[in-house]
Every structure is written in C-alpha cells, then in structure tokens.
Write an enzyme that holds these catalytic residues in place. Structure first.
Site, short mmCIF file in Angstrom:
data_model
loop_
_atom_site.label_atom_id
_atom_site.label_comp_id
_atom_site.label_asym_id
_atom_site.label_seq_id
_atom_site.Cartn_x
_atom_site.Cartn_y
_atom_site.Cartn_z
N ASP A 290 7.60 -12.60 -20.63
CA ASP A 290 7.17 -11.38 -19.95
C ASP A 290 7.67 -11.33 -18.51
O ASP A 290 7.68 -10.26 -17.88
CB ASP A 290 5.64 -11.29 -19.92
CG ASP A 290 5.05 -10.98 -21.29
OD1 ASP A 290 5.79 -10.47 -22.13
OD2 ASP A 290 3.86 -11.27 -21.50
N GLU B 45 0.82 -0.37 21.05
CA GLU B 45 1.31 -1.71 20.72
C GLU B 45 0.44 -2.42 19.67
O GLU B 45 0.88 -3.34 19.00
CB GLU B 45 1.41 -2.58 21.99
CG GLU B 45 0.08 -3.02 22.61
CD GLU B 45 -0.59 -1.92 23.41
OE1 GLU B 45 -1.79 -2.05 23.71
OE2 GLU B 45 0.09 -0.92 23.71
N THR C 182 -10.89 2.26 24.06
CA THR C 182 -10.75 3.17 22.91
C THR C 182 -9.76 2.72 21.85
O THR C 182 -9.91 3.10 20.68
CB THR C 182 -10.30 4.57 23.41
OG1 THR C 182 -9.03 4.46 24.07
CG2 THR C 182 -11.33 5.15 24.36
N VAL D 146 1.72 1.24 29.33
CA VAL D 146 0.95 0.25 28.58
C VAL D 146 -0.13 0.93 27.75
O VAL D 146 -0.38 0.60 26.59
CB VAL D 146 0.31 -0.80 29.54
CG1 VAL D 146 -0.65 -1.70 28.79
CG2 VAL D 146 1.41 -1.62 30.18
N ASP E 213 1.80 -12.03 -19.60
CA ASP E 213 1.20 -13.36 -19.55
C ASP E 213 2.17 -14.46 -19.94
O ASP E 213 2.20 -15.53 -19.37
CB ASP E 213 -0.07 -13.43 -20.41
CG ASP E 213 0.15 -12.91 -21.82
OD1 ASP E 213 1.32 -12.74 -22.22
OD2 ASP E 213 -0.84 -12.67 -22.53
N ASN F 48 -3.29 8.58 22.40
CA ASN F 48 -2.25 8.17 23.35
C ASN F 48 -1.48 9.37 23.89
O ASN F 48 -1.10 9.42 25.06
CB ASN F 48 -1.29 7.18 22.67
CG ASN F 48 -1.93 5.82 22.48
OD1 ASN F 48 -3.13 5.66 22.69
ND2 ASN F 48 -1.16 4.84 22.09
N ILE G 262 1.69 3.44 24.85
CA ILE G 262 2.42 2.84 23.72
C ILE G 262 1.41 2.16 22.79
O ILE G 262 0.66 1.28 23.22
CB ILE G 262 3.46 1.82 24.22
CG1 ILE G 262 4.53 2.53 25.04
CG2 ILE G 262 4.09 1.07 23.05
CD1 ILE G 262 5.44 1.59 25.80
N ASP H 189 -0.92 -4.81 -21.63
CA ASP H 189 -1.14 -5.51 -22.89
C ASP H 189 -2.50 -5.11 -23.44
O ASP H 189 -3.41 -4.77 -22.69
CB ASP H 189 -1.12 -7.03 -22.67
CG ASP H 189 0.27 -7.54 -22.33
OD1 ASP H 189 1.19 -7.23 -23.10
OD2 ASP H 189 0.42 -8.24 -21.32
#
Length: 872
Positions: free
Chosen positions: A618, A269, A711, A264, A614, A680, A267, A311
């Site tokens: 276009d 997550e 952390t 846990v 615009d 990790n 990983i 443009d």
C-alpha cells in the site's frame, strides 16, 4: 502470529533480565543531532535587522541622556523576545512529543509470551518476531524463518530484496542476519537480537539517519513572502513619516526613533511563529482524537480534501469477524453467537447439530482446515481469552471452538511442515501438515482462486470430480452470501504422497460466510463527509456484492454510483478510468497495486485525495496520495513511514475528525492574519495620516512599542484556539490553490485598518482642540483608542461569517483573558504614577473615556449588530 518453532528455545528473556540489560546498555536508539538549546532559541529572537536597529537607536538615546526611555524600550524588546521564545519553545516541545508518539514498536517474546513494546526498549538477547511489512528494530540473528526476504536498500543501496535464512552455523554468513532499519518484504521470522542502538550496522552510519527533513508548509512559505513585502512597504511608509516630520522641523533623532519604532510595531514579525504554534497545537488536538499528523503540510491539505479512499476492514468496519454461515456441497448450517465468544450453535434446517461426535464429516474437515491453515492464536490472560492475529483467522478458531475442536489439541497433534503464505496475487494460503498417519495440504482463500485449484469435491466424505455445473452452483452460492454483506472464504485440501507442494488437484470442501459489522459511528461520519462536499470511497479485497451491501448500509454508495472490481480495472486504460472515476464509490476485489492507479486517476481528475493503507504494497499509493493515511494498529512500519498521517485507532471517523480539525486550523490562521494585519495597518496609518495632515506626532516611540506588546501577542494566540464554527463541515472543500486572502479578506483587513487609523487620529485631534493642545493627554487618548480599537476588533475576527452576538463573548475564554490582560496593561501605564513618567501618559477622566469608547468601539458595535440582524 504463532510460529512453528517447537524445537527452539522460545521463552525469550524474563522481564527482570530485560530491565537489567536496558539499564546497563541503554535504549535501542540512534543518537540524534543535538537539539537547539534554550539559550539559542532565546538569542534567536534578537536576530532581526529591525530589532538591531532599534537597539542601536536606544543606545544612542541613552548616550543622549534619555536613559528612562532607553531602559523601557529595551525592557519591551526583552518582553517581546520572551513571548517569542515561549512560542518557539512550546512548538519545539510539541513537535518533540509528536516524534515520541510516532516511535516504532516491536513484537518480542518475554517470559514466554509475545508482547508489543517500544522498539527503544529492546535489549541484546531479546527474541523478536517479524513478518512482511515490519521494520527490523535491531540487528539480529535469524533462528527460524519461512520464505523470508528483506529490503536492505537503506544500508546497501540495492533495491532488490535479499533472501534470508535461519542460522546455519557460519557466524559470518550475512544471509543469517537482519539489520536495524531494514524492512521485511516477505515471509516471517524469529530472530535473536545481537546488537542495539549505536552498536548496530545502522548505528555505524548514523549520520545517514540524522538528516531528518524539516517541513515548512506552503502556507508558511506564502506568509514568509508576504512578510517580506510588508517589510518593504512598512519601511517605505516609516521612511516617509520620518522624512515628513524632519521637513516639518521635528528633531531628526526623535523622528528616526519614531520611524524605527513604527517599523517594529507595524511589521507582523510574530506571524510565522503564531502560524507554527497554531499548526503544532492543532496537531496536538488531533492526537487526542487518535490522528497523528507526521508532516505539517498535511494539516493544510486536510482542509482541501474532497475524496477519502478508505479500506473497508477495520476502518469502516469493527474488524471483529464472526462466522454466520457454512455451506457444504449438500448441506447448510447457520452459526449463532457473536464476536470472539466460544458460545454458539450449529443449526441445520432449524435443528441444532452436534459436530464434535461426527469426526468423519465434511464439516469436521472444514473446521480442521480453519484451525490449521491459520497463524492466529489466543491465550487465557487475566480471566479472559486474548486473541492475537488476523480477525478472519480468529473467527475460524472461534468457529471450531464452538464445535468443541480445541486449537491447542489440534496444533499439538498436527505438525506444520511448511506454509505457503497468502499473497494478493494468489489470494490463497496453504499449509502442509502431518500427523502419525498422513500428510495433508490445507488451503483457504478467495472462492474464485480456490476453485481454480480444485478438481474434486468432498460430498459426505466421498471425493468426486468437480464438474462445471457444480462450480457454477458454488459461485452462485458465493454471490448469494456476498449480497447479504457476508465475506466468503472457500476451503480445500488434498492428501500428499510426495514432496511436491503445489496448489493443484485440490478437493473442495465448502464455504464459510462471515460478517464484519460496520462501526457504529461510521454512518454519521459518511453523511458528514457528503454534507462537507467530500466523496467517501470504499476499497476492499472483498467480493463485489459483499462490498456493495456494506457500502449501501453505511451510505457510501448511491443508486447512480458504480462498483468496480480489480479485474475490471485491469481491462481499463488509465484514460478510460479517469473519464468516469468520479462516478465510482466502491472498488472491490482490488490488489494493493490497484490503489496506486486509483489515486493517480482521482488526482488527474482534479481531486485532492486521502488514501488509507496498512500493508507493504500500500505504501506507493499512500505516498502518492495528497494525504497518505497509515493504520496505527494494523499498519506496517513501511506504510507508516510513507504516510503523512497515522490513525491510532484505524477508524474512518477519525479521518473525518482530522479533516474537521484541518479546516478549523486554517480558519483560525485566517482569523489571526486578519487581526494582526488590520491592526498593524491601523498603527501605520495613524502615524502616516498625522504626518500628511501636519499634526504633532500622535505616539512617541515607547508608546508605539507598547501597542505592539499589548495587542500583537496574546490576543492573536488566543484566536488560534478558536473552536469549530457550526458550519465548518457543511462548506465545500477549499481549493488548494486558493489564496489565504480569498473571499474578500484583503478588503476586510484594509477597511478595518483604515478605520482604526482614522478613528485614532480623530480622537487625537479632538483632544488637542478640546483641551488646549495638551499633547500628553491627546497622546494618551490616541494610545487608548488605538489599543481598544484592536481589542474590540479581535472579537470580530473570531468569525468571518457570524456576529460576536451570535457566537457569544465568553465562548473563547482564552481570548477574554488575553484581552483583559492587555486592558490591565493599558490601565497600568495610564494610572500608575511611575509608569506614567516612563510612557508619557496622564490619567483620563470620564469624558475622555467616553471619547475613547466611541472612537474605538462604535464601529465594532455597528458591524456586529448588522451581522447579527443578517443572521450571521
């Protein structure tokens, strides 16, 4: 746009009546699918295999009598879930806010005046004005139309635009109606709203509109795959740790719980959630800088962009045209004044001329054409003139007013019979007007196009044949004016004695030269682009020399770069265009369909292209571009729909700011990936090395989970709020195929992860030996070392190029605060008696803290000093 429907009731609803109807019938909106509830978001945090395994193990722990441990682990799981919920809910709210910002608007007549409102506030009975490119905001009955065509493919599936006409008295005639969601492709109209919201035709098939595509960025997809690999690796390592412990004689249940807890913690997550939050927060920052990103993948692509096709008018320039020069067949006038002020003089050979009292002059005719061949207008509101319409047309109104010709007076005297709208092929606009004496065709447009339609010239009020020599002189004068950055328009007319309204046999009147000055901030933005390895390209319908003059002024074009016109483009094959397109910086006299070819050519050459647009035409180019950018002010709904980003101020500088922000976001994602994965890896190695060395378990399950809680959340989030580094816009654009772990990031992650693990094990072993195998104290030291190693390392992760000593510790206060919170959490479980019992810790003395600080901070300090000495 001011329409010619004098005989119609055009006062519209009053604001008060509209408000009543809005309260009674509700907003003009299609009901969307139900949002995910807060409860579902919270419950989804527990929908993870590892979490369920941990919950099951905790239940077993409780059954076996370890109730305090079980309760604490469940509490940590819940706290993790709450943090995840806050992240995901904040993301949902951010994206919801962005959707509101991109809500369409509509032009309606309220209290006799045209205003622009949120389309959701339209009510039955409202009068709406529409023109080419507009999205129809509600079902409506057409009461006035001109050359009107509508794309109803969203309702019918037919791609061919349908001709529409004003109400003919037949209530069931569908050609008299326009429908919500459809697009005006040609002409203009005034229509009365007959249905809104779920009562519209679109509302009846609302399910078609509720399948809104949710985008996942390529980065998120890659990180999902990375997460899967990490899960497998972590599970294998955790399995090895568990089995090794059991083989050494440790309790099977304890080692199983340690293995699950380590999985846990190991990983990452939270990585996808933090990426999503980081993207969403970055998008919110862009909104504050007037760039609305509609699609999250665009944020990543912004950092790779190396060509911006922009443009000219309104994006590179101020979009406030001012006439500076008038050239007739044998006279020239300089015009003074700036902007939309009605103050200015007409100077001929240094002498101020009175125009108003010479109504039979050629100049007077030119000013008259400028007023009547024109759809713009102004109102006097709140002690000032407010202008509506195209800046070029507004400048012609201002020019006439300077001469004393009143817009309202002339438009009441001359009645418009018909308009032949401007289009990008003809490059002209004509109107048929009549007064009590005669009927006229008044025309304005591009010089080349108007001259093709002229056979005569007006010289001092006398009509004479327009021969080849005269045409050559006019074109030379056009080139001369264009070379001084003036945009040039030609004017012509003819008297009509039949019902044939063809644009031929016109009488040439003269030229008008106007200027749209560059935005002040554009030059710096262009220079910033070049420093960042981004090529700015100007695309305009203006004359080649005008475009070149403006491009030189703002440094878009260098001496070795080319200007190509639309006609020259037509003569080039796609292969030929690709072969030298990287040498082109200005495209002049182009049509919208040329933009599509330009985008394709740059992409084929390997560039990552941003393209602005615009108009309706276009949209294909905007959609084809890697970053399609629509104008928020001048842009049509169709272009906004096709775009990935909308400029809410139509400013080139905003594109550059968005690219800067895109680079910052990508940088920050790399920063917290570096932090999370190295930490990790350090946690896994701590347990793995101890197992290999046949040491006692350095951390118990509840301590492992605490490390994860203290952390992984807040510090990582704070890294996503890092500002731009000083060199962010002097780096070359990132290759779009580049790995997120490029430039040695994997090495940095593995290297620091190994050091964190080794230092934690060393502090654990030293304490065991020094303090007579006091396992509780040793674990407290290991826990403190592991957490502080990560908290020191998070400051290193603020930059891959600079030392924290260069950046300054307090330049990201979010990070400082998050680290303080994490440290306070650590101190709490060490020194608060109740928490000591739960987390199996004991107080540390001065010598213990010295060991912890040496093991956790020495490497970070040495690394920072080395980088500082290198000037990084």
């Amino acid at each position: 746009m001011q329409m010619e429907y004098q005989k119609l009731d055009t006062t519209g609803l009053t604001s008060q009546e509209a408000k009543k109807r809005l309260n009674k019938f509700g907003r003009n909106e299609i009901n969307t699918t139900k949002k995910i509830s807060k409860i579902k978001i919270l419950l989804s945090q527990f929908n993870d295999f590892i979490v369920w395994v941990l919950i099951a193990a905790t239940i077993i722990s409780g059954i076996m009598g370890e109730k305090a441990d079980a309760i604490t682990i469940i509490a940590i799981i819940i706290l993790d879930a709450i943090l995840g919920f806050i992240q995901e809910y904040r993301t949902e709210k951010s994206l919801e806010a962005l959707k509101k910002l991109s809500a369409p608007t509509a032009k309606v007549i309220r209290d006799g005046k045209q205003i622009i409102i949120d389309a959701g506030e339209i009510v039955i009975g409202d009068l709406i004005e529409l023109e080419s490119g507009d999205r129809v905001p509600a079902d409506a009955l057409i009461i006035f139309s001109e050359s009107l065509k509508c794309d109803e493919s969203i309702l019918t599936g037919e791609s061919v635009s349908v001709e529409k006409k004003a109400f003919s008295g037949k209530m069931n005639d569908k050609s008299n109606y326009i429908y919500m969601g459809c697009t005006i492709t040609n002409g203009r109209a005034l229509a009365k709203v007959v249905a809104t919201g779920m009562n519209t035709e679109m509302g009846k098939i609302a399910n078609m509109l509720q399948s809104i595509e949710e985008f996942r960025t390529p980065l998120q997809e890659r990180l999902d795959k990375l997460g899967q690999y990490l899960v497998y690796i972590c599970l294998i390592v955790c399995g090895v740790v568990t089995v090794t412990g059991v083989l050494r004689g440790e309790n099977i249940y304890d080692m199983f719980l340690i293995g699950v807890s380590l999985a846990v913690a190991a990983i990452p997550e939270g990585l996808p959630a933090i990426v999503t939050v980081s993207l969403a927060l970055g998008v919110q920052r862009m909104v504050k800088k007037n760039a609305l990103v509609k699609k999250l993948p665009a944020v990543e692509t912004l950092g790779c962009t190396n060509v911006i096709c922009s443009d000219k008018t309104g994006t590179l320039t101020q979009n406030k045209m001012t006439v500076k020069k008038i050239v007739l067949a044998n006279k020239e006038y300089d015009v003074t004044g700036t902007g939309y002020e009605f103050k200015g003089d007409f100077i001929e050979n240094g002498v101020k001329r009175d125009i108003l009292n010479n109504k039979n002059s050629t100049l007077h005719r030119l000013l008259e054409i400028g007023l009547l061949c024109n759809n713009s207008y102004y109102n006097y509101e709140k002690n000032r003139y407010v202008f509506y319409g195209d800046p070029t047309e507004i400048s012609l109104i201002v020019l006439a007013e300077k001469a004393g010709l009143s817009l309202n007076k002339y438009r009441s005297y001359f009645k418009r019979i018909r308009e032949i709208p401007f289009d990008s092929d003809r490059k002209m606009m004509s109107v048929i007007v009549t007064n009590s004496n005669s009927k006229y065709m008044y025309t304005k447009g591009a010089v080349e196009s108007v001259l093709k339609s002229c056979r005569y010239i007006d010289i001092d009020g006398k009509v004479m044949p327009l021969d080849t020599d005269l045409k050559r002189k006019i074109i030379q004068m056009n080139d001369k004016l264009a070379s001084t950055a003036l945009r040039v328009i030609a004017f012509a007319y003819k008297i009509i004695d039949s019902n044939s309204y063809t644009e031929d046999n016109l009488i040439y009147v003269g030229l008008v030269g106007m200027i749209d000055p560059p935005r002040r901030e554009v030059l710096n933005s262009v220079l910033e682009c070049r420093a960042a390895g981004i090529k700015p390209v100007m695309i305009t319908g203006d004359h080649k020399l005008t475009a070149q003059a403006i491009a030189k002024e703002i440094k878009i074009i260098n001496s070795d770069e080319m200007v190509i016109t639309g006609d020259e483009l037509d003569k080039l094959s796609d292969e030929k265009l690709v072969s030298f397109i990287d040498k082109v910086s200005v495209f002049a006299r182009v049509r919208p369909e040329h933009k599509y070819r330009i985008v394709k050519a740059y992409k084929k050459k390997g560039y990552v292209v941003a393209m602005t647009g615009d108009g309706v035409n276009d949209a294909p180019a905007v959609k084809e571009a890697d970053i399609g950018i629509a104008m928020g002010i001048q842009g049509t709904d169709v272009t906004k729909e096709a775009a990935a980003m909308i400029l809410m101020d139509d400013n080139f500088a905003t594109i550059v700011e968005a690219i800067r922000e895109g680079r910052v976001i990508y940088d920050n994602i790399r920063k917290f990936i570096r932090y999370l994965l190295s930490c990790n890896i350090g946690e896994v190695l701590t347990m793995f090395l101890s197992s290999l060395l046949k040491l006692p378990v350095p951390l118990i399950p509840i301590q492992i989970l605490f490390v994860n809680l203290a952390t992984d959340g807040l510090p990582a989030m704070a890294l996503s709020l890092e500002g731009a580094e000083d060199d962010i816009m002097t780096r070359r654009p990132r290759d779009r195929k580049e790995s997120i772990f490029s430039d040695g990031l994997w090495f940095k992650i593995l290297n620091r992860g190994m050091l964190i693990g080794i230092c934690t094990v060393l502090s654990f072993v030293y304490t065991l030996v020094k303090f007579n195998s006091d396992i509780t104290l040793a674990r407290t030291v290991a826990l403190s070392t592991l957490i502080l190693s990560q908290l020191f390392h998070v400051f290193e992760c603020r930059s891959e190029r600079q030392s924290i000593l260069n950046l300054g510790i307090f330049t990201n206060m979010y990070l400082v605060i998050s680290v303080l919170i994490s440290f306070i959490m650590l101190i709490s479980i060490i020194y608060i008696p109740y928490l000591q019992g739960i987390f199996s810790t004991k107080p540390l003395n001065t010598s213990n803290w010295i060991l912890v600080l040496l093991c956790s901070g020495l490497i970070s300090l040495i690394s920072s000093l080395i980088n500082y000495k290198r000037g990084r």
